[in-house]
Scaffold this motif. Structure first.
Motif, PDB file in Angstrom:
ATOM      1  N   HIS A 133       0.831  -1.204   0.000  1.00  0.00           N
ATOM      2  CA  HIS A 133       0.000   0.000   0.000  1.00  0.00           C
ATOM      3  C   HIS A 133       0.869   1.259   0.000  1.00  0.00           C
ATOM      4  N   GLY A 134       1.875   1.269   0.869  1.00  0.00           N
ATOM      5  CA  GLY A 134       2.729   2.446   0.964  1.00  0.00           C
ATOM      6  C   GLY A 134       3.594   2.670  -0.252  1.00  0.00           C
ATOM      7  N   LEU A 135       4.058   1.589  -0.873  1.00  0.00           N
ATOM      8  CA  LEU A 135       4.950   1.718  -2.030  1.00  0.00           C
ATOM      9  C   LEU A 135       4.279   2.412  -3.208  1.00  0.00           C
ATOM     10  N   ALA A 136       2.960   2.379  -3.238  1.00  0.00           N
ATOM     11  CA  ALA A 136       2.236   3.066  -4.313  1.00  0.00           C
ATOM     12  C   ALA A 136       2.435   4.579  -4.244  1.00  0.00           C
ATOM     13  N   TYR A 137       2.864   5.081  -3.078  1.00  0.00           N
ATOM     14  CA  TYR A 137       3.070   6.516  -2.875  1.00  0.00           C
ATOM     15  C   TYR A 137       4.551   6.903  -2.885  1.00  0.00           C
ATOM     16  N   LEU A 138       5.416   5.922  -3.077  1.00  0.00           N
ATOM     17  CA  LEU A 138       6.851   6.165  -2.988  1.00  0.00           C
ATOM     18  C   LEU A 138       7.522   6.097  -4.351  1.00  0.00           C
ATOM     19  N   ALA A 143      14.370   9.450  -0.148  1.00  0.00           N
ATOM     20  CA  ALA A 143      15.555   8.875   0.483  1.00  0.00           C
ATOM     21  C   ALA A 143      15.268   7.535   1.154  1.00  0.00           C
ATOM     22  N   ASP A 144      16.097   6.553   0.832  1.00  0.00           N
ATOM     23  CA  ASP A 144      16.074   5.219   1.451  1.00  0.00           C
ATOM     24  C   ASP A 144      14.810   4.418   1.150  1.00  0.00           C
ATOM     25  N   ALA A 145      13.989   4.867   0.196  1.00  0.00           N
ATOM     26  CA  ALA A 145      12.746   4.148  -0.101  1.00  0.00           C
ATOM     27  C   ALA A 145      13.006   2.732  -0.604  1.00  0.00           C
ATOM     28  N   TYR A 146      14.173   2.519  -1.208  1.00  0.00           N
ATOM     29  CA  TYR A 146      14.491   1.185  -1.741  1.00  0.00           C
ATOM     30  C   TYR A 146      14.579   0.136  -0.639  1.00  0.00           C
ATOM     31  N   TYR A 147      14.835   0.570   0.590  1.00  0.00           N
ATOM     32  CA  TYR A 147      14.903  -0.380   1.698  1.00  0.00           C
ATOM     33  C   TYR A 147      13.561  -1.069   1.928  1.00  0.00           C
ATOM     34  N   ILE A 148      12.468  -0.407   1.601  1.00  0.00           N
ATOM     35  CA  ILE A 148      11.151  -1.012   1.796  1.00  0.00           C
ATOM     36  C   ILE A 148      10.976  -2.206   0.871  1.00  0.00           C
ATOM     37  N   TRP A 149      11.423  -2.075  -0.380  1.00  0.00           N
ATOM     38  CA  TRP A 149      11.404  -3.217  -1.304  1.00  0.00           C
ATOM     39  C   TRP A 149      12.276  -4.344  -0.760  1.00  0.00           C
ATOM     40  N   LEU A 150      13.416  -3.979  -0.207  1.00  0.00           N
ATOM     41  CA  LEU A 150      14.362  -4.971   0.311  1.00  0.00           C
ATOM     42  C   LEU A 150      13.764  -5.719   1.498  1.00  0.00           C
ATOM     43  N   TYR A 151      13.192  -4.987   2.435  1.00  0.00           N
ATOM     44  CA  TYR A 151      12.593  -5.617   3.613  1.00  0.00           C
ATOM     45  C   TYR A 151      11.372  -6.452   3.222  1.00  0.00           C
ATOM     46  N   LYS A 152      10.635  -5.979   2.240  1.00  0.00           N
ATOM     47  CA  LYS A 152       9.462  -6.730   1.775  1.00  0.00           C
ATOM     48  C   LYS A 152       9.892  -8.061   1.168  1.00  0.00           C
ATOM     49  N   GLY A 153      10.994  -8.042   0.438  1.00  0.00           N
ATOM     50  CA  GLY A 153      11.517  -9.279  -0.131  1.00  0.00           C
ATOM     51  C   GLY A 153      11.900 -10.285   0.943  1.00  0.00           C
ATOM     52  N   VAL A 154      12.473  -9.781   2.022  1.00  0.00           N
ATOM     53  CA  VAL A 154      12.838 -10.650   3.144  1.00  0.00           C
ATOM     54  C   VAL A 154      11.592 -11.294   3.738  1.00  0.00           C
ATOM     55  N   ASP A 155      10.549 -10.499   3.968  1.00  0.00           N
ATOM     56  CA  ASP A 155       9.306 -11.040   4.522  1.00  0.00           C
ATOM     57  C   ASP A 155       8.692 -12.083   3.596  1.00  0.00           C
ATOM     58  N   GLU A 156       8.732 -11.806   2.309  1.00  0.00           N
ATOM     59  CA  GLU A 156       8.097 -12.709   1.339  1.00  0.00           C
ATOM     60  C   GLU A 156       8.810 -14.052   1.254  1.00  0.00           C
ATOM     61  N   ILE A 157      10.129 -14.034   1.296  1.00  0.00           N
ATOM     62  CA  ILE A 157      10.855 -15.293   1.171  1.00  0.00           C
ATOM     63  C   ILE A 157      10.877 -16.081   2.467  1.00  0.00           C
ATOM     64  N   LEU A 158      10.977 -15.386   3.612  1.00  0.00           N
ATOM     65  CA  LEU A 158      11.104 -16.082   4.894  1.00  0.00           C
ATOM     66  C   LEU A 158       9.767 -16.551   5.453  1.00  0.00           C
ATOM     67  N   PHE A 159       8.759 -15.694   5.402  1.00  0.00           N
ATOM     68  CA  PHE A 159       7.529 -15.981   6.124  1.00  0.00           C
ATOM     69  C   PHE A 159       6.347 -16.365   5.238  1.00  0.00           C
ATOM     70  N   LEU A 160       6.354 -15.902   3.992  1.00  0.00           N
ATOM     71  CA  LEU A 160       5.250 -16.226   3.099  1.00  0.00           C
ATOM     72  C   LEU A 160       5.610 -17.308   2.094  1.00  0.00           C
ATOM     73  N   GLY A 161       6.892 -17.577   1.947  1.00  0.00           N
ATOM     74  CA  GLY A 161       7.326 -18.599   0.998  1.00  0.00           C
ATOM     75  C   GLY A 161       7.022 -18.240  -0.442  1.00  0.00           C
ATOM     76  N   HIS A 168      10.844 -10.317  -7.329  1.00  0.00           N
ATOM     77  CA  HIS A 168      10.422  -9.013  -7.859  1.00  0.00           C
ATOM     78  C   HIS A 168      10.808  -7.889  -6.904  1.00  0.00           C
ATOM     79  N   SER A 169      10.621  -8.118  -5.591  1.00  0.00           N
ATOM     80  CA  SER A 169      10.954  -7.084  -4.597  1.00  0.00           C
ATOM     81  C   SER A 169      12.443  -6.781  -4.605  1.00  0.00           C
ATOM     82  N   TYR A 170      13.270  -7.822  -4.677  1.00  0.00           N
ATOM     83  CA  TYR A 170      14.719  -7.612  -4.724  1.00  0.00           C
ATOM     84  C   TYR A 170      15.121  -6.876  -6.002  1.00  0.00           C
ATOM     85  N   ALA A 171      14.478  -7.224  -7.106  1.00  0.00           N
ATOM     86  CA  ALA A 171      14.792  -6.547  -8.370  1.00  0.00           C
ATOM     87  C   ALA A 171      14.424  -5.066  -8.302  1.00  0.00           C
TER      88      ALA A 171
END
Length: 256
Positions: A133-138, A143-161, A168-171
């Motif tokens: 939701h937030g990334l649609a506004y970023l 500054a540092d907005a790319y970290y949100i994609w990075l952290y989202k990728g971590v959540d997706e691979i570790l907890f959601l499988g 896509h998030s890492y890219a």
């Protein structure tokens, strides 16, 4: 007239926030150092109602003020160790929603909420949804907005499988980091995306994601969890502290 209008709007917001505080305080007055689990559950019910109001409260152009206030309330909630030890962290995603709804460009807040919501509250699904939701506004210009994609990728691979979503998030993290002038993060994220494309079930990818949590976590419980997960995946870590920063290297079995 514009100044008067602004004063009136701030006064309305302040009155609404004061009402929320008063509502919470009526519950808090019954709590003390010997509060029972039922006392804390009663407080949580009051907090949940307050947060539902806060998420929808009009900001009258002062959304940053409301988001900052919500974030400060989250810090107080998260730091209430006696309460959290007894009833947990269920309201963390609600605080996250309150902040994102009012100020989706509050980048630093995402970085705190990522671990708090996914690990402590056990709601990586809500974490990822709120990040989307937030990334649609970023944009990379923030500054540092790319970290949100990075952290989202971590959540997706570790907890959601969800390896596809994580790739896509890492890219995207790599793309935004490059545009923001951070070639190191860009290269690392691009490497992770490429690795996931060829090794979607790799234990190394999961261990690397836990390493990123271990490197940034300040809470001892999160550090222990990350370390134990890395070891369970067959990994070994080396932790070095230099100049106040923690550097973590990962070694995995060659057959991964």
């Amino acid at each position: 007239m514009k100044i008067l209008s602004s004063i009136v709007k701030v006064a309305i917001i302040a009155s609404c926030l004061l009402g929320i505080v008063t509502f919470q305080r009526n519950t808090l007055t019954s709590l003390n150092s010997k509060a029972s689990k039922d006392d804390y559950l009663q407080q949580e019910k009051a907090d949940k109602i307050s947060l539902q109001i806060l998420q929808k409260i009009p900001s009258f152009g002062f959304s940053n003020l409301v988001a900052d206030w919500a974030f400060l309330q989250f810090i107080q909630y998260f730091g209430d160790t006696p309460a959290r030890d007894q009833i947990g962290y269920a309201l963390v995603p609600e605080y996250f929603a309150a902040v994102v709804n009012h100020d989706p460009r509050f980048v630093r807040a995402y970085l705190y909420f990522s671990t708090a919501s996914s690990i402590f509250a056990g709601r990586p699904d809500r974490t990822v949804a709120l990040m989307n939701h937030g990334l649609a506004y970023l944009s990379p210009a923030i500054a540092d907005a790319y970290y949100i994609w990075l952290y989202k990728g971590v959540d997706e691979i570790l907890f959601l499988g969800d390896t596809k979503a994580a790739r896509h998030s890492y890219a995207m993290a790599a793309q935004w980091a490059k545009q923001s002038g951070n070639p190191q993060v860009a290269a690392s994220a691009a490497q992770s995306a490429q690795f996931l494309a060829h090794n979607p079930d790799s234990k190394r990818a999961q261990a690397s994601a836990w390493v990123s949590i271990l490197a940034n976590a300040t809470d001892a419980r999160v550090q222990h969890l990350a370390l134990s997960r890395i070891q369970a995946l067959g990994g070994k870590v080396r932790i070095m502290n230099q100049g106040g920063a923690r550097f973590v290297s990962l070694e995995m079995p060659q057959n991964d």
